[in-house]
Scaffold this active site. Structure first.
Site, short mmCIF file in Angstrom:
data_model
loop_
_atom_site.label_atom_id
_atom_site.label_comp_id
_atom_site.label_asym_id
_atom_site.label_seq_id
_atom_site.Cartn_x
_atom_site.Cartn_y
_atom_site.Cartn_z
N LEU A 1 17.73 -2.83 59.41
CA LEU A 1 17.96 -1.61 58.46
C LEU A 1 18.29 -2.50 57.11
O LEU A 1 19.06 -3.63 57.03
CB LEU A 1 19.36 -0.92 58.67
CG LEU A 1 19.10 0.14 59.84
CD1 LEU A 1 20.73 0.97 59.94
CD2 LEU A 1 17.92 1.14 59.62
N ASP A 2 17.89 -1.83 56.07
CA ASP A 2 17.71 -2.49 54.72
C ASP A 2 19.15 -2.82 54.39
O ASP A 2 19.99 -2.01 55.03
CB ASP A 2 17.14 -1.55 53.60
CG ASP A 2 15.54 -1.40 54.22
OD1 ASP A 2 15.08 -2.41 54.55
OD2 ASP A 2 15.07 -0.73 53.57
N LEU A 3 19.54 -3.56 53.51
CA LEU A 3 20.84 -3.73 53.06
C LEU A 3 21.44 -2.60 52.51
O LEU A 3 22.77 -2.41 52.89
CB LEU A 3 20.89 -4.83 51.64
CG LEU A 3 22.25 -5.21 51.09
CD1 LEU A 3 23.15 -5.87 52.07
CD2 LEU A 3 21.72 -5.92 49.74
#
Length: 238
Positions: free
Chosen positions: A104-106
Site C-alpha cells: 500500500l502507498d505511504l
C-alpha cells in the site's frame, strides 16, 4: 527427501517471492553448503545448508497469516535506508518473521496481508488471478464525471485499466466518497485513475482483498486470519 529448486525453497520459507528469490540468487546472495548458488540449481531441504547473506535458513516454522489495518505514514517495505517508518514496526509483536503481501502507498490506509508462507503470497499476488481489491476514496472534484469515466477503460502508464465497480457513497461540498473496486492493482492505480478523471484524492483506504474484509479492525492493529479466510484467499481461481 527430494531435491527442490532453490527459489522454491526460499519462497516456502517466506524469504521472498520466487521471482525475487531468483534475483537474490543472481545477485550472489544465496549459497548451498558454502558455495555461491547459481540460478536453476536445486538443493535438498534439511540436508543441504542454505544461507542467504551468510545467514542459514531456519527450519520451516508454522505458517502465519495476519491482516493489518495500515495507517498512513508507513512504508510497505521490510526496511528503509533512510530510517523512515515501515509497516514492520506494526507487526513486530507477531513473534515470527512475516512479510507484507503486495503493498500500500505511504499515504494509503487499510487492509494489508502479512505471511511467512511464500507459496500463499505468490498465489495472492500473481496477476493471472482475478483477485479484486476495494477502496474508499475521499475525492475532491466532479464525482459524477469521475464515476462515468472510471467505468470506461483508462490508459494508465501504457496499460488499459478500469474500475470493476465504482459507486458514490457520500457527497460533500467539494466532492465525495467513492467505493472503487479494481482487479489489476498496479502501482498507485487508484490515485492515477482519479487524476486521469480530473479529481484529486484526499484520503484512500483499502477495505477488502478478494473475500477478505477489513471490517472493524482498529487502525494500526492486526489480527490472525481464520482458516476459512486463508482457504478462500489461497485457492482463488483464474
Amino acid at each position: 527427501m527430494e531435491k527442490e529448486r532453490l527459489q522454491k525453497i526460499l519462497s516456502a520459507h517466506g524469504i521472498a517471492s520466487r521471482r525475487k528469490a531468483e534475483q537474490m540468487i543472481l545477485d550472489g546472495k544465496v549459497a548451498i553448503n558454502g558455495i555461491t548458488a547459481m540460478l536453476g540449481q536445486s538443493a535438498t531441504p534439511g540436508q543441504d545448508i542454505i544461507t542467504v547473506d551468510g545467514v542459514p535458513l531456519e527450519e520451516r516454522d508454522k505458517h502465519v497469516y495476519i491482516v493489518l489495518n495500515k495507517p498512513s505514514g508507513f512504508l510497505t517495505t521490510v526496511s528503509d535506508e533512510f530510517g523512515r517508518k515501515t509497516v514492520m514496526e506494526l507487526v513486530s509483536d507477531v513473534g515470527m518473521k512475516v512479510y507484507p503481501v503486495g503493498r500500500l502507498d505511504l499515504d494509503t490506509e487499510g487492509l494489508l496481508i502479512f505471511t511467512n508462507d511464500g507459496e500463499f503470497a505468490n498465489r495472492v499476488m500473481h496477476p493471472s488471478f482475478n483477485l479484486q481489491k476495494t477502496y474508499l476514496a475521499n475525492i475532491r472534484g466532479d464525482v459524477d464525471n469521475a464515476i462515468e469515466l472510471m467505468r470506461e477503460p483508462l490508459v494508465i502508464d501504457s496499460y488499459t485499466v478500469y474500475a470493476v465497480h465504482v459507486d458514490l457513497l457520500k457527497r460533500s461540498n467539494d466532492g465525495g466518497v467513492l467505493k472503487i473496486t479494481i482487479a489489476e492493482g498496479r502501482n498507485r492505480q487508484i490515485r492515477k485513475m482519479c487524476t486521469a478523471c480530473g479529481v484529486a484524492v484526499k484520503t484512500l483506504k483499502r477495505i477488502s482483498v478478494g473475500t477478505l474484509k477489513l471490517g472493524d479492525l482498529k487502525l494500526g492493529s492486526w489480527r490472525y486470519l481464520s482458516d476459512e479466510e486463508i482457504l478462500a484467499l489461497g485457492t482463488v481461481q483464474k
